[in-house]
Design a protein around this motif. Sequence first.
Motif, PDB file in Angstrom:
ATOM      1  N   LEU A  83       1.071  -1.264  -0.272  1.00 21.88           N
ATOM      2  CA  LEU A  83      -0.632  -0.016   0.335  1.00 21.88           C
ATOM      3  C   LEU A  83       0.860   0.978   0.062  1.00 21.88           C
ATOM      4  N   LEU A  84       1.270   1.634  -0.763  1.00 20.54           N
ATOM      5  CA  LEU A  84       1.936   3.404  -0.949  1.00 20.54           C
ATOM      6  C   LEU A  84       0.633   3.903  -0.744  1.00 20.54           C
ATOM      7  N   LEU A  85       1.148   5.604   0.157  1.00 19.18           N
ATOM      8  CA  LEU A  85       0.064   6.524   0.299  1.00 19.18           C
ATOM      9  C   LEU A  85       1.250   7.608  -0.693  1.00 19.18           C
ATOM     10  N   VAL A  86       0.325   8.049  -1.447  1.00 18.88           N
ATOM     11  CA  VAL A  86       0.627   9.547  -1.881  1.00 18.88           C
ATOM     12  C   VAL A  86       0.156  10.786  -1.883  1.00 18.88           C
ATOM     13  N   VAL A  87       1.133  11.738  -0.979  1.00 22.38           N
ATOM     14  CA  VAL A  87       0.525  12.201   0.427  1.00 22.38           C
ATOM     15  C   VAL A  87       0.591  13.793  -1.452  1.00 22.38           C
ATOM     16  N   ASP A  88      -0.611  14.695  -1.028  1.00 22.52           N
ATOM     17  CA  ASP A  88      -0.069  16.143  -1.609  1.00 22.52           C
ATOM     18  C   ASP A  88       0.525  17.257  -0.274  1.00 22.52           C
ATOM     19  N   ARG A  89       1.792  17.299  -1.048  1.00 26.57           N
ATOM     20  CA  ARG A  89       1.700  18.564   1.029  1.00 26.57           C
ATOM     21  C   ARG A  89       2.505  19.780  -0.023  1.00 26.57           C
ATOM     22  N   SER A  90       1.465  19.837  -1.349  1.00 25.96           N
ATOM     23  CA  SER A  90       2.606  21.948  -1.785  1.00 25.96           C
ATOM     24  C   SER A  90       2.195  22.776  -0.957  1.00 25.96           C
ATOM     25  N   ARG A  91       1.435  24.306  -1.402  1.00 23.44           N
ATOM     26  CA  ARG A  91       0.811  24.898  -0.442  1.00 23.44           C
ATOM     27  C   ARG A  91      -0.436  25.025  -0.608  1.00 23.44           C
ATOM     28  N   GLY A 127       9.613  13.821   0.243  1.00 24.68           N
ATOM     29  CA  GLY A 127      10.531  12.886   0.915  1.00 24.68           C
ATOM     30  C   GLY A 127       9.894  11.771   0.833  1.00 24.68           C
ATOM     31  N   ALA A 128       9.807  10.680   1.116  1.00 21.90           N
ATOM     32  CA  ALA A 128       9.188   9.265   0.966  1.00 21.90           C
ATOM     33  C   ALA A 128      10.242   8.586   2.481  1.00 21.90           C
ATOM     34  N   SER A 129       8.955   7.233   2.307  1.00 25.58           N
ATOM     35  CA  SER A 129       9.651   6.219   3.586  1.00 25.58           C
ATOM     36  C   SER A 129      10.272   4.634   2.732  1.00 25.58           C
ATOM     37  N   ARG A 130      10.723   4.079   3.894  1.00 27.91           N
ATOM     38  CA  ARG A 130      10.848   3.393   3.530  1.00 27.91           C
ATOM     39  C   ARG A 130       9.311   1.810   3.429  1.00 27.91           C
ATOM     40  N   TRP A 131       9.255   0.985   2.945  1.00 24.75           N
ATOM     41  CA  TRP A 131       8.013  -0.260   3.690  1.00 24.75           C
ATOM     42  C   TRP A 131       7.958  -0.989   4.588  1.00 24.75           C
ATOM     43  N   VAL A 132       6.973  -0.819   5.594  1.00 25.11           N
ATOM     44  CA  VAL A 132       6.879  -1.055   6.805  1.00 25.11           C
ATOM     45  C   VAL A 132       6.374  -1.818   6.620  1.00 25.11           C
ATOM     46  N   LEU A 145       5.344  10.913   7.843  1.00 26.38           N
ATOM     47  CA  LEU A 145       4.147  11.739   7.335  1.00 26.38           C
ATOM     48  C   LEU A 145       4.292  13.324   8.009  1.00 26.38           C
ATOM     49  N   GLU A 146       4.539  13.835   9.272  1.00 24.54           N
ATOM     50  CA  GLU A 146       4.537  14.657   9.879  1.00 24.54           C
ATOM     51  C   GLU A 146       5.407  15.017   9.644  1.00 24.54           C
ATOM     52  N   ARG A 147       6.423  14.888   9.045  1.00 23.71           N
ATOM     53  CA  ARG A 147       7.505  15.669   8.804  1.00 23.71           C
ATOM     54  C   ARG A 147       7.857  15.682   7.128  1.00 23.71           C
ATOM     55  N   LEU A 148       6.753  15.077   6.177  1.00 24.93           N
ATOM     56  CA  LEU A 148       6.660  15.281   5.082  1.00 24.93           C
ATOM     57  C   LEU A 148       7.135  17.066   4.242  1.00 24.93           C
ATOM     58  N   PRO A 149       7.722  17.536   3.990  1.00 25.81           N
ATOM     59  CA  PRO A 149       7.622  19.015   3.822  1.00 25.81           C
ATOM     60  C   PRO A 149       7.097  19.310   3.164  1.00 25.81           C
ATOM     61  N   VAL A 150       6.949  20.773   3.585  1.00 29.38           N
ATOM     62  CA  VAL A 150       6.077  21.630   2.586  1.00 29.38           C
ATOM     63  C   VAL A 150       6.674  22.255   0.630  1.00 29.38           C
ATOM     64  N   THR A 151       6.014  22.152  -0.314  1.00 26.43           N
ATOM     65  CA  THR A 151       6.546  22.164  -1.395  1.00 26.43           C
ATOM     66  C   THR A 151       5.544  22.800  -1.918  1.00 26.43           C
ATOM     67  N   ASP A 152       6.679  23.761  -3.198  1.00 27.08           N
ATOM     68  CA  ASP A 152       5.819  24.495  -3.740  1.00 27.08           C
ATOM     69  C   ASP A 152       4.704  24.066  -5.047  1.00 27.08           C
ATOM     70  N   ALA A 153       4.591  23.198  -5.301  1.00 25.77           N
ATOM     71  CA  ALA A 153       3.843  22.873  -6.506  1.00 25.77           C
ATOM     72  C   ALA A 153       2.760  21.646  -5.798  1.00 25.77           C
ATOM     73  N   ALA A 154       1.863  20.569  -6.643  1.00 25.63           N
ATOM     74  CA  ALA A 154       1.353  19.065  -6.032  1.00 25.63           C
ATOM     75  C   ALA A 154       1.920  18.585  -7.602  1.00 25.63           C
ATOM     76  N   GLU A 155       3.383  18.341  -6.868  1.00 25.78           N
ATOM     77  CA  GLU A 155       3.893  17.113  -8.150  1.00 25.78           C
ATOM     78  C   GLU A 155       4.278  15.959  -7.875  1.00 25.78           C
ATOM     79  N   PHE A 156       2.856  14.975  -8.640  1.00 29.92           N
ATOM     80  CA  PHE A 156       2.288  14.186  -7.719  1.00 29.92           C
ATOM     81  C   PHE A 156       3.503  12.750  -8.654  1.00 29.92           C
ATOM     82  N   ALA A 157       3.904  13.174  -9.702  1.00 35.46           N
ATOM     83  CA  ALA A 157       4.682  12.240 -10.627  1.00 35.46           C
ATOM     84  C   ALA A 157       6.112  12.043  -9.848  1.00 35.46           C
ATOM     85  N   ALA A 158       6.653  12.547  -8.799  1.00 35.03           N
ATOM     86  CA  ALA A 158       8.094  13.633  -8.947  1.00 35.03           C
ATOM     87  C   ALA A 158       7.752  12.468  -7.035  1.00 35.03           C
ATOM     88  N   ALA A 159       6.431  12.313  -7.291  1.00 35.60           N
ATOM     89  CA  ALA A 159       5.778  11.707  -5.658  1.00 35.60           C
ATOM     90  C   ALA A 159       6.161  10.370  -5.765  1.00 35.60           C
TER      91      ALA A 159
END
Length: 284
Positions: A83-91, A127-132, A145-159
């Motif tokens: 299960l991969l959780l891809v989270v938008d951390r854009s502004r 940022g990303a984590s390892r598989w748990v 999750l709490e440490r994922l930095p805010v980014t300028d844009a929602a780059e889902f492809a980069a995530a």
Amino acid sequence: MTTLFDDSFRRRLEVLKRVVARALAGRGGGGRSPIAERGGRIEFADHRAYAAGDDLRTIDWSVYARLEKLVVKEFEAPREAHLLLVVDRSRSMTVFGKDTAALRLAAALGWLGLAAGARVAVTSAGGASRWVAAPERFPDQLDTLERLPVTDAAEFAAAVQRAPAAAGGRRTAILIGDLYEPEPLARALGGLGRAQCVCVQVVAPEELRAPEAAAVRVRDAESGEEQELFLDSAVRDRYRAAAGQFLAEREQLVHRHGARFARIAPGDDLVQAVEEVLLGGGAS
């Protein structure tokens, strides 16, 4: 625990954990979960003709009763779920409480995934984590999750590119964000290959209606550009129409890529939102 996932939230999810476990085991419980394979579960694959030396316990006697033919059941080897959780951390997610809703949803999905026997990882453009795999490692996932930095844009492809590689097994990806930018979302869905995908759009009611004031100064949350707008009835009608078109277009884009779609608002009950994401609705 933290404000994203406290004991009260966990206790409310306990009931849903049992529902999800029943769905994963093929015993109903509100629909089929996108995490359809639990570690160690063996699925029926096909029949083949009986050959000398085959285990008699694998003979399908119901087929013999109908056709008077000896056939044996073949089974697929167990497939480990990822299960991969891809989270938008854009502004744009930092307004109206969307970021908190998205992170809490991801935390709940990660906890339920681990409880169901899946390997879980979290990724964003920053940022990303390892598989748990072990439920006792959930605090590490929560910390990521709490440490994922805010980014300028929602780059889902980069995530998606940042996500750790998964060796075999069934993959499910859940993308969580406001889905403002269609092109990065489409590239991400294309880059996930054979993974089963669910896109969760987090949108606040305040975004879908024009302000009551006659004039407002608006600022793009990602570019910082400001503009003054004068609002009359015609502008409000156009805004309402554009908001409806935006919602419809994002849902259509998700379905075109063969993914499932869900929409939540920051004020929604998150336990119900989790249930909708995991168990609700059909495929595209």
